[in-house]
Design a protein around this motif. Structure first.
Motif, PDB file in Angstrom:
ATOM      1  N   LEU A  83       0.813  -1.214   0.000  1.00 37.74           N
ATOM      2  CA  LEU A  83       0.000   0.000   0.000  1.00 37.74           C
ATOM      3  C   LEU A  83       0.845   1.261   0.000  1.00 37.74           C
ATOM      4  O   LEU A  83       0.303   2.367  -0.154  1.00 37.74           O
ATOM      5  CB  LEU A  83      -0.931   0.001   1.222  1.00 37.74           C
ATOM      6  N   ALA A  84       2.145   1.136   0.171  1.00 37.53           N
ATOM      7  CA  ALA A  84       3.019   2.306   0.191  1.00 37.53           C
ATOM      8  C   ALA A  84       3.169   2.870  -1.215  1.00 37.53           C
ATOM      9  O   ALA A  84       3.283   2.128  -2.191  1.00 37.53           O
ATOM     10  CB  ALA A  84       4.391   1.933   0.739  1.00 37.53           C
ATOM     11  N   ALA A  85       3.146   4.181  -1.315  1.00 34.42           N
ATOM     12  CA  ALA A  85       3.351   4.860  -2.595  1.00 34.42           C
ATOM     13  C   ALA A  85       3.439   6.345  -2.336  1.00 34.42           C
ATOM     14  O   ALA A  85       2.996   6.843  -1.296  1.00 34.42           O
ATOM     15  CB  ALA A  85       2.200   4.575  -3.560  1.00 34.42           C
ATOM     16  N   GLN A  86       4.010   7.064  -3.294  1.00 32.21           N
ATOM     17  CA  GLN A  86       3.889   8.518  -3.262  1.00 32.21           C
ATOM     18  C   GLN A  86       2.508   8.849  -3.800  1.00 32.21           C
ATOM     19  O   GLN A  86       2.200   8.575  -4.950  1.00 32.21           O
ATOM     20  CB  GLN A  86       4.965   9.178  -4.110  1.00 32.21           C
ATOM     21  N   ALA A  87       1.671   9.398  -2.946  1.00 33.02           N
ATOM     22  CA  ALA A  87       0.278   9.650  -3.300  1.00 33.02           C
ATOM     23  C   ALA A  87       0.098  11.095  -3.733  1.00 33.02           C
ATOM     24  O   ALA A  87       0.986  11.931  -3.579  1.00 33.02           O
ATOM     25  CB  ALA A  87      -0.619   9.343  -2.106  1.00 33.02           C
ATOM     26  N   GLY A  88      -1.088  11.377  -4.264  1.00 30.42           N
ATOM     27  CA  GLY A  88      -1.455  12.745  -4.589  1.00 30.42           C
ATOM     28  C   GLY A  88      -1.366  13.053  -6.061  1.00 30.42           C
ATOM     29  O   GLY A  88      -0.277  13.071  -6.637  1.00 30.42           O
ATOM     30  N   VAL A  89      -2.520  13.270  -6.682  1.00 36.94           N
ATOM     31  CA  VAL A  89      -2.554  13.590  -8.105  1.00 36.94           C
ATOM     32  C   VAL A  89      -1.854  14.923  -8.363  1.00 36.94           C
ATOM     33  O   VAL A  89      -1.007  15.047  -9.245  1.00 36.94           O
ATOM     34  CB  VAL A  89      -4.008  13.634  -8.610  1.00 36.94           C
ATOM     35  N   TYR A  99       7.596  10.286  -7.546  1.00 39.21           N
ATOM     36  CA  TYR A  99       6.689   9.229  -7.992  1.00 39.21           C
ATOM     37  C   TYR A  99       7.449   8.125  -8.718  1.00 39.21           C
ATOM     38  O   TYR A  99       7.133   6.941  -8.576  1.00 39.21           O
ATOM     39  CB  TYR A  99       5.588   9.825  -8.870  1.00 39.21           C
ATOM     40  N   VAL A 100       8.435   8.529  -9.493  1.00 44.81           N
ATOM     41  CA  VAL A 100       9.264   7.530 -10.167  1.00 44.81           C
ATOM     42  C   VAL A 100      10.032   6.704  -9.140  1.00 44.81           C
ATOM     43  O   VAL A 100      10.094   5.473  -9.219  1.00 44.81           O
ATOM     44  CB  VAL A 100      10.230   8.210 -11.159  1.00 44.81           C
ATOM     45  N   LEU A 151       1.300  11.937 -14.136  1.00 44.71           N
ATOM     46  CA  LEU A 151       2.386  10.977 -13.897  1.00 44.71           C
ATOM     47  C   LEU A 151       1.995  10.017 -12.775  1.00 44.71           C
ATOM     48  O   LEU A 151       2.360   8.833 -12.812  1.00 44.71           O
ATOM     49  CB  LEU A 151       3.678  11.709 -13.547  1.00 44.71           C
ATOM     50  N   TYR A 152       1.273  10.515 -11.770  1.00 43.33           N
ATOM     51  CA  TYR A 152       0.800   9.621 -10.703  1.00 43.33           C
ATOM     52  C   TYR A 152       0.031   8.451 -11.295  1.00 43.33           C
ATOM     53  O   TYR A 152       0.301   7.282 -10.982  1.00 43.33           O
ATOM     54  CB  TYR A 152      -0.082  10.394  -9.727  1.00 43.33           C
ATOM     55  N   ALA A 153      -0.941   8.754 -12.161  1.00 46.52           N
ATOM     56  CA  ALA A 153      -1.731   7.691 -12.785  1.00 46.52           C
ATOM     57  C   ALA A 153      -0.848   6.780 -13.627  1.00 46.52           C
ATOM     58  O   ALA A 153      -1.029   5.545 -13.632  1.00 46.52           O
ATOM     59  CB  ALA A 153      -2.836   8.306 -13.635  1.00 46.52           C
ATOM     60  N   ALA A 154       0.116   7.362 -14.335  1.00 46.82           N
ATOM     61  CA  ALA A 154       1.001   6.550 -15.170  1.00 46.82           C
ATOM     62  C   ALA A 154       1.838   5.595 -14.336  1.00 46.82           C
ATOM     63  O   ALA A 154       2.054   4.439 -14.725  1.00 46.82           O
ATOM     64  CB  ALA A 154       1.913   7.467 -15.995  1.00 46.82           C
TER      65      ALA A 154
END
Length: 334
Positions: A83-89, A99-100, A151-154
């Motif tokens: 569930l970890a990720a850099q969040a936020g559109v 995000y990368v 880029l978040y979505a990508a």
């Protein structure tokens, strides 16, 4: 059951870990407690988990493969929930490199870990944002997702694709969740609803994007956790009979699942619910939509219902009131 949860100090990860701990399972949490938003809130979540038997935290970044392997060696997980990720559109427009690093490199490390450990089920967070420029709704899992708008979505689409390749190559049963606007107690301060409630108690105006013409398939956190918990026990099986609207891959033990109830709510109606919950009017400043945003989201819940016999149903009136109660308690507002 031993479970490794990445993002355990995050909003969704905290709630999932707490649910598993409450059932008596052992949870190893992995989180870097980065400064994208209030670190004190993240630490408070981990503190709650730390008071529950069976929780072991590891504070490190996903990009640190040695730390991730050390956590897994200690946990010997039956299940991995990533569930970890850099969040936020919107943040992805300002800090794309984060995000990368987190969503691509970090997820690659989790996939490598799954290849090594061979868990019974790998569950990975994705997002409704992968539907991108699609306008036909409700969004269904078998719709094309070739036109991401941020880029978040990508990076989340790439997460799904990388996970599929690993499921195919190494036969790790994998489910990718597509979350739809999750909200509730212990939520993220960068989310619109959190900002609206904070402004309401401060007597400040709010900015409403899209001139208020937007709608979202809001998902209350307890409903999401219930769905995640049930899906843990529904690992994909390659070659299994296909059920209604199934996204099961023909080449891997892999599927994607929408995590939404299919009941979109206009944004202005959601703000009305916030006003009623806080007991005061909120001044609204209607402004244009931001880059990368979409006017509406609606999940098709057909596959989720077929898999687990459950879909999110909590009305926004109830969910918003629950969040406001938590907000007042957390911030000592009488």
């Amino acid at each position: 059951m031993h479970v490794l949860v990445t993002g355990s100090a995050g909003f969704v990860g905290f709630h999932v870990a707490r649910r598993l701990l409450s059932e008596g399972h052992a949870v190893t949490g992995f989180d870097d407690l980065n400064g994208y938003y209030d670190v004190a809130l993240k630490a408070a979540r981990h503190a709650v988990l730390g008071r529950m038997p069976g929780f072991r935290p590891h504070v490190a970044a996903l990009e640190d493969m040695a730390a991730l392997e050390a956590a897994a060696n200690e946990a010997a997980p039956d299940i991995i929930i990533h569930l970890a990720a850099q969040a936020g559109v919107r943040h992805s427009l300002e800090q794309p490199r984060a995000y990368v690093s987190s969503n691509l490199v970090g997820t690659f490390n989790v996939l490598e870990l799954a290849r090594q450990r061979r868990p019974q089920h790998l569950l990975i967070a994705s997002t409704s944002s992968v539907y991108g420029a699609n306008t036909a709704m409700p969004f269904a899992e078998r719709d094309r997702t070739d036109h991401p708008l941020t880029l978040y979505a990508a990076t989340k689409k790439a997460t799904e694709d990388m996970a599929h390749s690993y499921a195919h190559l190494w036969k790790v049963p994998t489910t990718a969740f597509r979350f739809f606007t999750v909200y509730g107690p212990w939520g993220r301060p960068d989310m619109a609803y959190y900002k609206f409630v904070r402004a309401a108690f401060a007597g400040e105006p709010i900015e409403v994007y899209g001139h208020g013409r937007m709608s979202r398939d809001f998902t209350f956190i307890d409903d999401l956790v219930e769905a995640v918990r049930r899906l843990i026990d529904r690992a994909p099986v390659e070659g299994a009979p296909v059920i209604e609207d199934d996204s099961l891959s023909p080449a891997a033990p892999y599927r994607v699942v929408n995590m939404g109830g299919g009941q979109p709510v206009p944004l202005l109606s959601y703000i009305d619910a916030i006003e009623r919950a806080v007991g005061r009017p909120i001044e609204r400043r209607l402004i244009p939509m931001q880059k990368g945003d979409v006017e509406a989201t609606t999940a098709s819940p057909t596959l989720l219902r077929a898999l687990i016999g459950y879909v999110p149903t909590t009305p926004v009136e109830v969910g918003v009131a629950r969040f406001v109660d938590w907000y007042k308690d957390y911030n000592a507002i009488a």
